[in-house]
Design a protein around this motif. Sequence first.
Motif, PDB file in Angstrom:
ATOM      1  N   ASN A  24      39.512 -40.493  29.970  1.00 32.91           N
ATOM      2  CA  ASN A  24      39.347 -41.949  29.891  1.00 32.91           C
ATOM      3  C   ASN A  24      40.542 -42.681  30.488  1.00 32.91           C
ATOM      4  N   ARG A  25      41.734 -42.232  30.141  1.00 32.16           N
ATOM      5  CA  ARG A  25      42.955 -42.915  30.590  1.00 32.16           C
ATOM      6  C   ARG A  25      43.091 -42.847  32.104  1.00 32.16           C
ATOM      7  N   ALA A  26      42.793 -41.688  32.689  1.00 34.07           N
ATOM      8  CA  ALA A  26      42.884 -41.557  34.139  1.00 34.07           C
ATOM      9  C   ALA A  26      41.871 -42.458  34.844  1.00 34.07           C
ATOM     10  N   ILE A  27      40.656 -42.518  34.325  1.00 37.64           N
ATOM     11  CA  ILE A  27      39.625 -43.362  34.938  1.00 37.64           C
ATOM     12  C   ILE A  27      40.023 -44.828  34.868  1.00 37.64           C
ATOM     13  N   ARG A  28      40.498 -45.275  33.711  1.00 33.66           N
ATOM     14  CA  ARG A  28      40.893 -46.685  33.590  1.00 33.66           C
ATOM     15  C   ARG A  28      42.040 -47.023  34.543  1.00 33.66           C
ATOM     16  N   ASP A  29      42.997 -46.127  34.659  1.00 32.18           N
ATOM     17  CA  ASP A  29      44.120 -46.379  35.550  1.00 32.18           C
ATOM     18  C   ASP A  29      43.649 -46.549  36.990  1.00 32.18           C
ATOM     19  N   LEU A  30      42.738 -45.699  37.429  1.00 29.33           N
ATOM     20  CA  LEU A  30      42.252 -45.782  38.798  1.00 29.33           C
ATOM     21  C   LEU A  30      41.415 -47.034  39.022  1.00 29.33           C
ATOM     22  N   ILE A  31      40.643 -47.455  38.033  1.00 32.51           N
ATOM     23  CA  ILE A  31      39.894 -48.705  38.155  1.00 32.51           C
ATOM     24  C   ILE A  31      40.864 -49.871  38.340  1.00 32.51           C
ATOM     25  N   GLU A  32      41.912 -49.909  37.519  1.00 33.11           N
ATOM     26  CA  GLU A  32      42.873 -51.010  37.594  1.00 33.11           C
ATOM     27  C   GLU A  32      43.631 -51.020  38.918  1.00 33.11           C
ATOM     28  N   ARG A  33      43.786 -49.855  39.532  1.00 29.13           N
ATOM     29  CA  ARG A  33      44.439 -49.765  40.842  1.00 29.13           C
ATOM     30  C   ARG A  33      43.488 -50.115  41.994  1.00 29.13           C
ATOM     31  N   GLY A  34      42.218 -50.310  41.686  1.00 25.73           N
ATOM     32  CA  GLY A  34      41.236 -50.568  42.729  1.00 25.73           C
ATOM     33  C   GLY A  34      40.812 -49.327  43.482  1.00 25.73           C
ATOM     34  N   ARG A  35      41.002 -48.158  42.879  1.00 28.04           N
ATOM     35  CA  ARG A  35      40.684 -46.899  43.549  1.00 28.04           C
ATOM     36  C   ARG A  35      39.313 -46.347  43.148  1.00 28.04           C
ATOM     37  N   LEU A  36      38.646 -46.969  42.208  1.00 26.30           N
ATOM     38  CA  LEU A  36      37.283 -46.636  41.811  1.00 26.30           C
ATOM     39  C   LEU A  36      36.486 -47.933  41.726  1.00 26.30           C
ATOM     40  N   ASN A  37      35.196 -47.849  41.960  1.00 25.10           N
ATOM     41  CA  ASN A  37      34.364 -49.030  41.712  1.00 25.10           C
ATOM     42  C   ASN A  37      33.149 -48.708  40.850  1.00 25.10           C
ATOM     43  N   ALA A  38      33.184 -47.561  40.162  1.00 20.49           N
ATOM     44  CA  ALA A  38      32.120 -47.217  39.216  1.00 20.49           C
ATOM     45  C   ALA A  38      32.641 -46.171  38.237  1.00 20.49           C
ATOM     46  N   ALA A  39      32.174 -46.263  37.011  1.00 18.19           N
ATOM     47  CA  ALA A  39      32.502 -45.274  35.982  1.00 18.19           C
ATOM     48  C   ALA A  39      31.250 -45.000  35.180  1.00 18.19           C
ATOM     49  N   SER A  40      31.043 -43.720  34.859  1.00 17.03           N
ATOM     50  CA  SER A  40      29.824 -43.266  34.207  1.00 17.03           C
ATOM     51  C   SER A  40      30.162 -42.751  32.812  1.00 17.03           C
ATOM     52  N   VAL A  41      29.530 -43.303  31.789  1.00 16.87           N
ATOM     53  CA  VAL A  41      29.934 -43.137  30.390  1.00 16.87           C
ATOM     54  C   VAL A  41      29.026 -42.173  29.644  1.00 16.87           C
ATOM     55  N   MET A  42      29.654 -41.181  28.977  1.00 17.95           N
ATOM     56  CA  MET A  42      28.940 -40.252  28.103  1.00 17.95           C
ATOM     57  C   MET A  42      28.943 -40.821  26.677  1.00 17.95           C
TER      58      MET A  42
END
Length: 281
Positions: A24-42
């Motif tokens: 979770n922490r890695a995904i949030r960090d990348l979203i905030e950096r603008g390096r992801l534009n989608a996240a898929s939740v279990m």
Amino acid sequence: MNGDAPPRHLWLCADDYGLSPGVNRAIRDLIERGRLNAASVMVVGPAIGRDEVSALNDAAAKGPHCAVGLHATLTAPFHPLTLHFKPLEGGLFLPFPRMLRAGLLRRLDPEIIRAELTAQLAAFMEKFGRAPDFVDGHQHVQLFPQVRDAFLAAVKEAAPNAWVRQGGRHQPLARRLGMPKALLLDILSAQFRRSASRANIAFNPAFAGAYDFSQAPDFGELMRQFLDGLPDGGLVMCHPGFIDDILISLDPLTDQREREYEFLAGEAFPRLLAANNVTLA
């Protein structure tokens, strides 16, 4: 690269939010950096409590182009949300190979599958206060025979405006023949696309991101291959994360998650996007 051509807009989706705090922490960090534009939740994962949901919403708000979707889960080592789900093994979903085999042999009950997926969609909406932007599947379970029609029916009813993930690639056939796992995704995805079209459900036009995690390949080189020729609107899946005890207990994909994170967080990644005329915005 043609400097006059409009940039290709691609989806870069991090799977498995909710699997562990480190993921979770890695995904949030990348979203905030603008390096992801989608996240898929279990929603059946062990790390999807109120604080983790709130933190993802906050991260996505900082990147207004970030979509948040449901990572529908029907394989071990996770528990179903519905009481009468079957088949199970020790109270858990079947492992991936056995679940796929059961679908291929038509030994699943589509109504039971649909009920579980409907429950997972409802859990997402209860946690996030809205329907998912898209719906995909852990270990590509949405593509399995018998599962796919139940999956599409559940999405159509509960989240009619969501798009869904198909796993068909864009590479020439000669390149695809050397990758058995990805070739299987192509075959399963062809029927999935036909079924989604009949149901009038939108899906990504092309897909990339499948590879042999056990070989610990150079993720930067893989990303270059994923981007090569992927059409506008195409989707690349990724699995960044930080290793923690929960991740180790649930998933064999550990060190490679950190390698993915390091590349996506580094400066080589935006240069690669620019060189390929790709935008995530």
